[in-house]
Motif scaffolding. Structure first.
Motif, mmCIF file in Angstrom:
data_model
loop_
_atom_site.group_PDB
_atom_site.id
_atom_site.type_symbol
_atom_site.label_atom_id
_atom_site.label_comp_id
_atom_site.label_asym_id
_atom_site.label_seq_id
_atom_site.Cartn_x
_atom_site.Cartn_y
_atom_site.Cartn_z
ATOM 1 N N VAL A 66 -8.631 11.110 2.062
ATOM 2 C CA VAL A 66 -9.863 10.379 1.436
ATOM 3 C C VAL A 66 -9.798 8.957 1.914
ATOM 4 O O VAL A 66 -8.717 8.225 2.389
ATOM 5 N N LEU A 67 -11.415 9.067 2.689
ATOM 6 C CA LEU A 67 -11.160 7.448 3.428
ATOM 7 C C LEU A 67 -11.760 5.819 2.249
ATOM 8 O O LEU A 67 -11.481 5.134 2.581
ATOM 9 N N ASP A 68 -11.543 6.355 1.331
ATOM 10 C CA ASP A 68 -12.324 5.230 0.219
ATOM 11 C C ASP A 68 -12.636 5.642 -0.790
ATOM 12 O O ASP A 68 -13.494 6.810 -1.272
ATOM 13 N N LEU A 69 -11.995 5.341 -1.923
ATOM 14 C CA LEU A 69 -12.245 5.328 -3.623
ATOM 15 C C LEU A 69 -11.954 4.655 -4.143
ATOM 16 O O LEU A 69 -10.788 3.900 -4.269
ATOM 17 N N VAL A 70 -13.592 4.209 -4.741
ATOM 18 C CA VAL A 70 -13.125 2.932 -5.474
ATOM 19 C C VAL A 70 -13.945 3.503 -6.667
ATOM 20 O O VAL A 70 -15.406 4.030 -6.796
ATOM 21 N N ALA A 71 -13.701 2.727 -7.888
ATOM 22 C CA ALA A 71 -14.280 3.071 -9.139
ATOM 23 C C ALA A 71 -13.806 1.836 -10.450
ATOM 24 O O ALA A 71 -13.160 0.816 -9.411
ATOM 25 N N THR A 107 0.673 -1.348 0.231
ATOM 26 C CA THR A 107 0.373 -0.096 0.325
ATOM 27 C C THR A 107 0.898 0.735 -0.318
ATOM 28 O O THR A 107 2.602 1.520 0.651
ATOM 29 N N THR A 108 0.525 2.660 -0.611
ATOM 30 C CA THR A 108 0.742 3.767 -0.666
ATOM 31 C C THR A 108 -0.057 4.236 -0.642
ATOM 32 O O THR A 108 -0.694 4.242 -0.755
ATOM 33 N N GLY A 109 0.559 5.514 0.494
ATOM 34 C CA GLY A 109 0.091 7.080 0.387
ATOM 35 C C GLY A 109 1.039 8.076 0.233
ATOM 36 O O GLY A 109 2.125 8.268 0.309
ATOM 37 N N TRP A 110 -0.527 8.865 -0.235
ATOM 38 C CA TRP A 110 0.425 10.083 -0.537
ATOM 39 C C TRP A 110 -0.125 11.319 -0.416
ATOM 40 O O TRP A 110 -1.566 11.296 0.391
ATOM 41 N N GLU A 111 0.172 12.549 -0.115
ATOM 42 C CA GLU A 111 -0.154 13.534 0.411
ATOM 43 C C GLU A 111 0.092 14.822 -0.694
ATOM 44 O O GLU A 111 1.360 15.490 -1.328
ATOM 45 N N VAL A 112 -1.151 15.479 -1.210
ATOM 46 C CA VAL A 112 -1.268 15.978 -2.580
ATOM 47 C C VAL A 112 -1.248 17.579 -2.175
ATOM 48 O O VAL A 112 -1.450 17.644 -1.726
ATOM 49 N N ASP A 113 -0.175 18.401 -3.111
ATOM 50 C CA ASP A 113 0.012 19.981 -2.299
ATOM 51 C C ASP A 113 -1.197 20.402 -3.803
ATOM 52 O O ASP A 113 -0.615 20.640 -4.932
ATOM 53 N N ALA A 171 2.144 15.169 -5.782
ATOM 54 C CA ALA A 171 2.345 14.463 -4.778
ATOM 55 C C ALA A 171 3.067 13.905 -3.613
ATOM 56 O O ALA A 171 4.311 12.862 -4.601
ATOM 57 N N ARG A 172 3.119 13.562 -3.193
ATOM 58 C CA ARG A 172 4.441 13.098 -1.821
ATOM 59 C C ARG A 172 3.923 12.220 -1.357
ATOM 60 O O ARG A 172 2.939 12.053 -0.972
ATOM 61 N N VAL A 173 5.117 10.720 -1.708
ATOM 62 C CA VAL A 173 4.829 9.434 -0.607
ATOM 63 C C VAL A 173 4.779 9.593 0.798
ATOM 64 O O VAL A 173 5.824 9.734 1.090
ATOM 65 N N THR A 174 3.401 9.630 1.689
ATOM 66 C CA THR A 174 3.812 10.115 2.834
ATOM 67 C C THR A 174 4.058 8.533 3.468
ATOM 68 O O THR A 174 4.272 7.604 5.032
ATOM 69 N N HIS A 175 3.929 7.136 3.348
ATOM 70 C CA HIS A 175 4.028 5.606 3.555
ATOM 71 C C HIS A 175 3.502 4.442 2.418
ATOM 72 O O HIS A 175 2.879 5.018 1.849
ATOM 73 N N VAL A 202 -9.384 23.780 -0.340
ATOM 74 C CA VAL A 202 -8.508 22.566 0.995
ATOM 75 C C VAL A 202 -7.171 23.315 -0.430
ATOM 76 O O VAL A 202 -7.566 23.333 -1.415
ATOM 77 N N ALA A 203 -5.922 22.706 0.321
ATOM 78 C CA ALA A 203 -4.658 23.296 -0.184
ATOM 79 C C ALA A 203 -4.142 21.517 0.713
ATOM 80 O O ALA A 203 -2.869 21.506 -0.953
ATOM 81 N N LYS A 204 -4.445 20.723 1.388
ATOM 82 C CA LYS A 204 -3.993 19.487 1.079
ATOM 83 C C LYS A 204 -4.689 18.430 0.916
ATOM 84 O O LYS A 204 -6.020 18.657 1.202
ATOM 85 N N VAL A 205 -4.773 17.041 -0.266
ATOM 86 C CA VAL A 205 -5.730 15.798 -0.304
ATOM 87 C C VAL A 205 -4.795 14.956 0.797
ATOM 88 O O VAL A 205 -3.488 14.307 -0.572
ATOM 89 N N ARG A 206 -5.554 13.874 1.380
ATOM 90 C CA ARG A 206 -4.323 13.077 1.816
ATOM 91 C C ARG A 206 -5.052 11.796 1.425
ATOM 92 O O ARG A 206 -6.281 11.989 1.440
ATOM 93 N N THR A 207 -4.636 10.883 0.616
ATOM 94 C CA THR A 207 -5.277 9.709 -0.431
ATOM 95 C C THR A 207 -5.430 8.206 0.496
ATOM 96 O O THR A 207 -6.322 7.785 0.273
ATOM 97 N N GLY A 208 -5.062 8.185 2.030
ATOM 98 C CA GLY A 208 -5.399 6.661 2.357
ATOM 99 C C GLY A 208 -4.741 5.862 1.864
ATOM 100 O O GLY A 208 -3.443 6.634 0.697
ATOM 101 N N HIS A 209 -5.085 4.446 1.991
ATOM 102 C CA HIS A 209 -4.733 3.675 1.556
ATOM 103 C C HIS A 209 -5.092 3.368 0.073
ATOM 104 O O HIS A 209 -5.746 3.106 -0.763
ATOM 105 N N ARG A 210 -3.887 3.158 -1.028
ATOM 106 C CA ARG A 210 -4.295 2.867 -2.353
ATOM 107 C C ARG A 210 -2.543 2.233 -2.764
ATOM 108 O O ARG A 210 -1.763 1.922 -1.988
ATOM 109 N N ALA A 211 -2.980 1.779 -3.963
ATOM 110 C CA ALA A 211 -2.834 0.482 -4.710
ATOM 111 C C ALA A 211 -0.863 1.472 -4.983
ATOM 112 O O ALA A 211 -0.771 2.781 -5.199
ATOM 113 N N PRO A 212 -0.029 0.646 -5.199
ATOM 114 C CA PRO A 212 1.103 1.273 -4.863
ATOM 115 C C PRO A 212 1.357 1.717 -6.878
ATOM 116 O O PRO A 212 1.875 2.589 -7.124
#
Length: 412
Positions: free
Chosen positions: A245-250, A135-141, A293-297, A269-279
């Motif tokens: 973002v807690l969930d994004l299903v498409a 899993t990868t998470g990003w914070e978007v400026d 998009a900066r990788v946070t985890h 909104v200045a920052k968006v945190r994506t939660g658990h996403r596919a790498p």
């Protein structure tokens, strides 16, 4: 007296729950709501505890799960959760006792594999588990994305609508099942999941209502769901809101792109945190400036332990055609043996065999390869698989690897 391992009853739940809280470093105070929530789990008979006298000192729970493999078929999995050992009873083999009892029962029930999400990496490899998704998470400026801030929604006749929790309970389950049929690594969400995650079932944890967004295609079909929370933050007269973002299903690329574009275009909104996403999520490359998009985890996520190797390997499809004998070294375990895999894009056959092995590996390594994310060549270079026939490593990668990486969006 030695600590006693036993199945947990309703009467044991308060003490078991206190031990669970202790193991996860939470305040050891158990609420009535928490006991009520856990009573249903006890009814399945899949909750274990180790008791030293009257005190519970180790906890373990498992439940039925469906896991999607490459090609869209799913398997019966034994999902392991709520694993703790109290700090007073570490290094006494309590986890080994609980794990052995649970995996033995899972094998007898006919589960194809066991799954878990590891709190700590070094623990579960010795029980035959290997990481199968990451899993990868990003914070978007938001200011750096390069996206058009005048975005007013999809231009292809589709719609993006804010909706209520009741709408999510109507449309969400079917949407998630459509995702599960197309994305390997995704696990099922039972009715209780939707009730808990839309605030309809109390958990004892304070509930904060998120925002819910549905994406509808031009013909009105719901093909995307976005769930997020927002923090109203300012620096002087400058809005610095943060969306999580807690969930994004498409289930279509268009819906996925539209939902990301929507959340990156919200005013204030200045920052968006994506939660658990596919790498390999679309998000970074969706933006004209992916560096926004900066990788946070970035971490291992779902782990898998094969229990029924023939069923596991025959249930998925493969990128190319070929025949391979896998020698799995699992002394005393359910995956031990040699297995002939005859695989192809349309399906596969896997049976025990007495033929010499082409590739020798442990159950954890097979688990890591099973959904197509890990490289047999990399494992060979690490000395974790042995190539007994020239070309077996290359053939394994040609068969097993997948175009998109597996993804599990849910903690459990």
């Amino acid at each position: 007296m030695a600590p006693e391992l036993r199945r947990v009853t309703d009467q044991d739940l308060p003490e078991w729950s206190r031990a669970l809280r202790t193991g996860f470093l939470r305040p050891p105070v158990v609420t009535k709501e928490e006991i009520e929530l856990r009573t249903a789990a006890v009814a399945t008979g899949r909750v274990q505890g180790v008791f030293d006298g009257a005190r519970c000192v180790a906890t373990f729970r498992s439940f039925d799960q469906r896991l999607t493999l490459p090609g869209g078929a799913d398997i019966a999995a034994n999902a392991v959760s709520n694993v703790t050992v109290s700090p007073t009873h570490r290094r006494r083999g309590l986890l080994s006792r609980m794990m052995a009892a649970d995996l033995r029962a899972a094998e007898e029930r006919g589960a194809t594999a066991a799954t878990l999400i590891a709190a700590e990496y070094p623990i579960y490899g010795r029980y035959g588990f290997g990481p199968v998704t990451w899993t990868t998470g990003w914070e978007v400026d938001v200011a750096r994305t390069g996206l058009d801030r005048r975005y007013a929604g999809p231009a292809d006749g589709a719609r993006v609508d804010l909706v209520d929790p009741a709408d999510v309970r109507v449309h969400g389950p079917g949407l998630h099942e459509r995702l599960r049929a197309t994305r390997h690594g995704v696990i099922d969400r039972i009715e209780r999941w939707w009730l808990v995650n839309t605030g309809a079932m109390p958990t004892g944890i304070p509930w904060e209502e998120p925002y819910y967004v549905l994406h509808r295609s031009a013909d009105g079909t719901v093909d995307g769901l976005l769930v997020y929370t927002a923090e109203d933050t300012w620096e002087g007269m400058n809005p610095q809101g943060v969306v999580t973002v807690l969930d994004l299903v498409a289930v279509t690329p268009g819906a996925e792109r539209a939902l990301w574009h929507h959340v990156l275009s919200i005013d204030l909104v200045a920052k968006v945190r994506t939660g658990h996403r596919a790498p390999d999520d679309l998000l970074p490359l969706l933006m004209p400036d992916p560096r926004a998009a900066r990788v946070t985890h970035h971490s291992d996520f779902l782990w898998l332990r094969p229990l029924d190797v023939p069923t596991l390997l025959a249930a998925r499809t493969y990128a190319s055609s070929g025949s391979l004998v896998l020698g799995v070294t699992d002394p005393g375990g359910p995956a031990d043996g040699r297995f002939l895999l005859e695989a192809g894009p349309d399906g596969a056959r896997c049976v025990p065999t007495t033929r010499a092995a082409d590739l020798v590996l442990g159950p954890g390594e097979l688990g890591s390869l099973a959904l197509g994310d890990e490289s047999a060549a990399r494992l060979a270079e690490l000395g974790r698989v042995d190539e007994e026939r020239a070309g077996a490593v290359a053939l394994t990668d040609a068969l097993f690897r997948t175009a998109r990486r597996p993804w599990c969006p849910d903690l459990f």
